[in-house]
Design a protein around this motif. Sequence first.
Motif, PDB file in Angstrom:
ATOM      1  N   SER A  23      44.845  85.249  10.054  1.00 22.35           N
ATOM      2  CA  SER A  23      45.620  86.150   9.211  1.00 22.35           C
ATOM      3  C   SER A  23      46.713  85.375   8.497  1.00 22.35           C
ATOM      4  O   SER A  23      47.094  84.281   8.912  1.00 22.35           O
ATOM      5  CB  SER A  23      46.261  87.234  10.075  1.00 22.35           C
ATOM      6  N   LYS A  24      47.233  85.957   7.443  1.00 24.86           N
ATOM      7  CA  LYS A  24      48.296  85.267   6.707  1.00 24.86           C
ATOM      8  C   LYS A  24      49.549  85.112   7.572  1.00 24.86           C
ATOM      9  O   LYS A  24      50.240  84.101   7.462  1.00 24.86           O
ATOM     10  CB  LYS A  24      48.628  86.011   5.421  1.00 24.86           C
ATOM     11  N   GLU A  25      49.807  86.070   8.456  1.00 26.62           N
ATOM     12  CA  GLU A  25      50.971  85.924   9.344  1.00 26.62           C
ATOM     13  C   GLU A  25      50.836  84.642  10.155  1.00 26.62           C
ATOM     14  O   GLU A  25      51.783  83.873  10.298  1.00 26.62           O
ATOM     15  CB  GLU A  25      51.097  87.119  10.305  1.00 26.62           C
ATOM     16  N   LEU A  83      57.278  87.036   2.597  1.00 26.83           N
ATOM     17  CA  LEU A  83      56.249  87.788   1.879  1.00 26.83           C
ATOM     18  C   LEU A  83      55.084  86.902   1.463  1.00 26.83           C
ATOM     19  O   LEU A  83      55.244  85.777   1.050  1.00 26.83           O
ATOM     20  CB  LEU A  83      56.859  88.378   0.600  1.00 26.83           C
ATOM     21  N   LEU A  84      53.942  87.455   1.530  1.00 21.07           N
ATOM     22  CA  LEU A  84      52.741  86.678   1.251  1.00 21.07           C
ATOM     23  C   LEU A  84      51.836  87.365   0.256  1.00 21.07           C
ATOM     24  O   LEU A  84      51.823  88.574   0.148  1.00 21.07           O
ATOM     25  CB  LEU A  84      51.937  86.611   2.543  1.00 21.07           C
ATOM     26  N   SER A  85      51.097  86.569  -0.409  1.00 22.82           N
ATOM     27  CA  SER A  85      50.072  87.174  -1.251  1.00 22.82           C
ATOM     28  C   SER A  85      48.840  87.446  -0.394  1.00 22.82           C
ATOM     29  O   SER A  85      48.644  86.847   0.639  1.00 22.82           O
ATOM     30  CB  SER A  85      49.704  86.211  -2.360  1.00 22.82           C
ATOM     31  N   ILE A  86      48.060  88.370  -0.835  1.00 24.99           N
ATOM     32  CA  ILE A  86      46.805  88.639  -0.122  1.00 24.99           C
ATOM     33  C   ILE A  86      45.652  88.549  -1.108  1.00 24.99           C
ATOM     34  O   ILE A  86      45.813  88.085  -2.221  1.00 24.99           O
ATOM     35  CB  ILE A  86      46.819  90.017   0.583  1.00 24.99           C
ATOM     36  N   GLY A  87      44.537  88.961  -0.707  1.00 29.90           N
ATOM     37  CA  GLY A  87      43.417  88.990  -1.633  1.00 29.90           C
ATOM     38  C   GLY A  87      42.724  87.655  -1.763  1.00 29.90           C
ATOM     39  O   GLY A  87      42.157  87.309  -2.781  1.00 29.90           O
ATOM     40  N   MET A  88      42.724  86.863  -0.702  1.00 30.22           N
ATOM     41  CA  MET A  88      42.027  85.572  -0.720  1.00 30.22           C
ATOM     42  C   MET A  88      40.586  85.779  -0.288  1.00 30.22           C
ATOM     43  O   MET A  88      40.189  86.860   0.098  1.00 30.22           O
ATOM     44  CB  MET A  88      42.724  84.646   0.241  1.00 30.22           C
ATOM     45  N   GLY A  89      39.833  84.703  -0.319  1.00 27.23           N
ATOM     46  CA  GLY A  89      38.491  84.759   0.246  1.00 27.23           C
ATOM     47  C   GLY A  89      38.608  84.931   1.737  1.00 27.23           C
ATOM     48  O   GLY A  89      39.696  84.877   2.285  1.00 27.23           O
ATOM     49  N   ILE A 112      41.588  76.185   6.604  1.00 28.08           N
ATOM     50  CA  ILE A 112      41.080  77.080   5.558  1.00 28.08           C
ATOM     51  C   ILE A 112      39.777  76.633   4.903  1.00 28.08           C
ATOM     52  O   ILE A 112      39.157  77.406   4.183  1.00 28.08           O
ATOM     53  CB  ILE A 112      42.139  77.288   4.450  1.00 28.08           C
ATOM     54  N   LEU A 116      39.143  84.488   5.377  1.00 30.02           N
ATOM     55  CA  LEU A 116      39.714  83.479   6.254  1.00 30.02           C
ATOM     56  C   LEU A 116      39.762  84.026   7.673  1.00 30.02           C
ATOM     57  O   LEU A 116      40.024  85.211   7.880  1.00 30.02           O
ATOM     58  CB  LEU A 116      41.124  83.095   5.803  1.00 30.02           C
ATOM     59  N   LEU A 121      48.781  82.019   9.501  1.00 27.05           N
ATOM     60  CA  LEU A 121      48.745  80.825   8.651  1.00 27.05           C
ATOM     61  C   LEU A 121      50.135  80.436   8.172  1.00 27.05           C
ATOM     62  O   LEU A 121      50.443  79.255   8.005  1.00 27.05           O
ATOM     63  CB  LEU A 121      47.813  81.062   7.455  1.00 27.05           C
ATOM     64  N   MET A 122      50.990  81.442   7.959  1.00 24.42           N
ATOM     65  CA  MET A 122      52.337  81.139   7.482  1.00 24.42           C
ATOM     66  C   MET A 122      53.255  80.680   8.606  1.00 24.42           C
ATOM     67  O   MET A 122      54.356  80.209   8.350  1.00 24.42           O
ATOM     68  CB  MET A 122      52.942  82.362   6.791  1.00 24.42           C
TER      69      MET A 122
END
Lengths: 231, 641
Positions: B27-29, B16-22, B41, B24, B31-32
């Motif tokens: 995607s968080k998928e 699980l990831l947090s969202i709501g970043m500036g 970043i 980028l 980056l993780m």
Amino acid sequence: MKVRLRFSKTGALVYIGHLDVMRYFQKLFRRAGIPVAYSEGFSPHQILSFTPPLPLGMESEGEYADVELVEPVLSKDALYRIAETSVPEITVTSFRLLPDRCENAMASVKAARYEVIFPKEMSGSDMTAAADDFLKKDSVVVLKKSKKTEKEIDIRPLVYELKADDKGRVISMLISSGSVDNIKPELVLNAMFGDKLTEFDTGNIMIKRIDQFTLADDKLISLDEIGTDIT
Amino acid sequence: MINREKTYVNTSFLMLLSIGMGKLALSKEILMSIDKPARYIGHEVNAVIKNPEGLIRFAMCFPDVYEIGMSHLGIQILYDMFNSYEDVWCERVYSPWNDLYPLMKKDHIPLFALESQDPVSDFDFLGITLQYEMCYTNILQVLDLSGIAFYAKDRCENDPIVIAGGPCTYNPEPVAEFFDLVYIGEGETSYRKLIDLYKEHKKVGYDRQKFIREAGKIPGIYAPSCYDVSYNEDGTIREFFPLYDDMPAVIEKEIVTELSDTYYPVKPVVPYIKATQDRVVLEIQRGCIRGCRFCQAGSVYRPIRERDVEKLESFARQMIASTGHEEISLSSLSSSDYPDLDRLCNFLIDEFSDKHINISLPSLRVDAFSLDVMSKVQDVKKSVITFAPEAGSQRMRNVINKGLTDEDILNGCKQAFLGGWTRVKLYFMLGLPYETVEDMEGIAKLSNEIAKLYYDTIPKEKRVGKVNIVSSTSFFVPKPFTPFQWAKMATMDEFRMKAKVVNDAMKRQLNYKSIRYNWHAADVSVLEGVFARGDRKLSKVLVRAYEKGCMFDAWTESFRFEPWVEAFEEEGIDPAFYYNRERPLDEVLPWDFIDIGVTRKFLEREYENAKQQKVTPNCRMKCSGCGAARFHGGVCYESKA
């Protein structure tokens, strides 16, 4: 003398690992001219201790670092100098003198509060029901996996608060954390929703650490409440 | 509902990831799922953010992984210079590592710049620095991921202008067809003119090729598409010529005459992850007086020019304050030749040693002065004394004009041993021109002599274990604009034999247990040799090698030789033509159209001197008339006592 900083870690900086956060603060203190004490010996390092690592990818409003100073600096001056040379995604919100013989940040953490924010299509009234169901139980045994081991634990006594907001979009939980009985918020969510979560787009759930707590007179209090501003 | 009595953890849920970043680009998928997402970043301290509206956007690329690229001072200087221009926003681009590359390819994610996270294809310029030949396939990776055609001739009107810079542009020909422009020389001088010209052209009906052609008339800027090459039957160059009468036939390198009056990045970007150079770097001088005959840098950066010591002291203070780095280091080809070294070292010690800031002093000649300084800034027990004799015998060192004698080395070692040092590192080259078995064995003998010196110098009761000597050999690669640019480079088998000669000789030494011997891989050296002195025919080999998956060839873990062999075969090109061939002095060399100041006549003279084992004095002892004096600066204009 030791001071405690509270800071948030948000935005793109959720992708910075714990060791790099430590390096970030070491450089930050030097840029801001904070009079940090160094250890003795041939490779002296700043005397610095952090709360347990935040998982990569997770935002937090309540991270802490304890740092030894060689001389006092006014809290508001320190906060100003730090803010001037910090990136916005790491914001230091307090800078407080700790009492003597205070447990360090790492060791003192006993609980943490998280917020789980669900996307619109996943929210609803059954959030409240799920939270209530969980709290009604005497025991909730789950399998806890770590890199090496797997063991069954009862997480029910480790969940101190669990509730959903009116719209059923946000679940707030206060759960055990730290070196003893550390549990992750995902473990609780999984126990609440189980297989149903696999149908969800899990990537769209956002978990945020809100604060971390320690025990004082058998009560959980925020790490931020220990210590006093230097004025 | 679900069984809540006993639920098991769904491990994918732990992702699980947090969202709501500036914003980028990844995607968080993604980056993780990759190693060190912090490479991609941006958002670092001192990164420059501007409002892009109306600005010329320059993407500055170091075609290697972030930690390497972020360590490069040249890029930091140019980043600082471009961003000091109000009408330009310069951002950084690095090569996505092996783990991210396939994900970007698969999902068609365009390569992006770190600051804005905008696609490179949106930029006006894409500058790529060429620091070593083995990054050439990475250039293609950058172009590929940016959605820009490999060959300049295939590009669209609105594609960024792709411009090369850096040391490898002193022979840009193997990669010339991939670039719209090539900047030859030091970047501080001509970029302003280029930006102004671009803005002018943008105002009045921009035509890409017209702009490129005009840009090719700016001093130091070469527009490969405005030139053509004809070949003789044997594959050598018959003629290199401009296609238009108004294009310069010769491109003169650009240099900064007054190094003290130019840009310096006093607020360099501070990476989150540990870069290779995680420290403040002070460039104390550019160029070198020594004239080692194998060294390209010593030739192309002539004449030597110093930075004013007072300015350096001020830079040091500002940079430590702006970065918070815990280490400061000097940069130059030979720090011992810096006239104010004594003052600068004392300043660094006085200013920083009680502030928990480490001082590192690379490329210092080992003598009483440097040992004294080093003992003040380092833990003697842990630090290593380094020499670069480059060759094992005095005869060979005369051939290469390396002005370091056995006596210098042994004296330096003796003082170091008496000062408490027990570790010595020695760097040599194998495969130098006119090398004999005795020269190779000399490497082992010198290593042994140093070990023996330790045991002779330090009485038994004062020794702390064994002396530790590490000798390393790299394989000599002849480079353009050196006296050895005509020389034949050894083959892989010859290199391996030479390493074996040294290794066997090591085993025969009395003190061999105190010596460790390392040698470099021969296959990479051969490829480096091909591209260092290559011509335009090689660009298709590079494309083919990239298509076969060659990338990050400078990294041992990702280098594969077989696809390269195939690429050469399939293109019908014999690598030996480029590396394993003595060139006659009257042959047209691919880089002959570049004028570095140092004349071809001087290089020919030096090649002959090498043959005669004749030493040429350094610039401060006596001017040898290399030609660099025409830049009217540096050592050539110091008063000569």
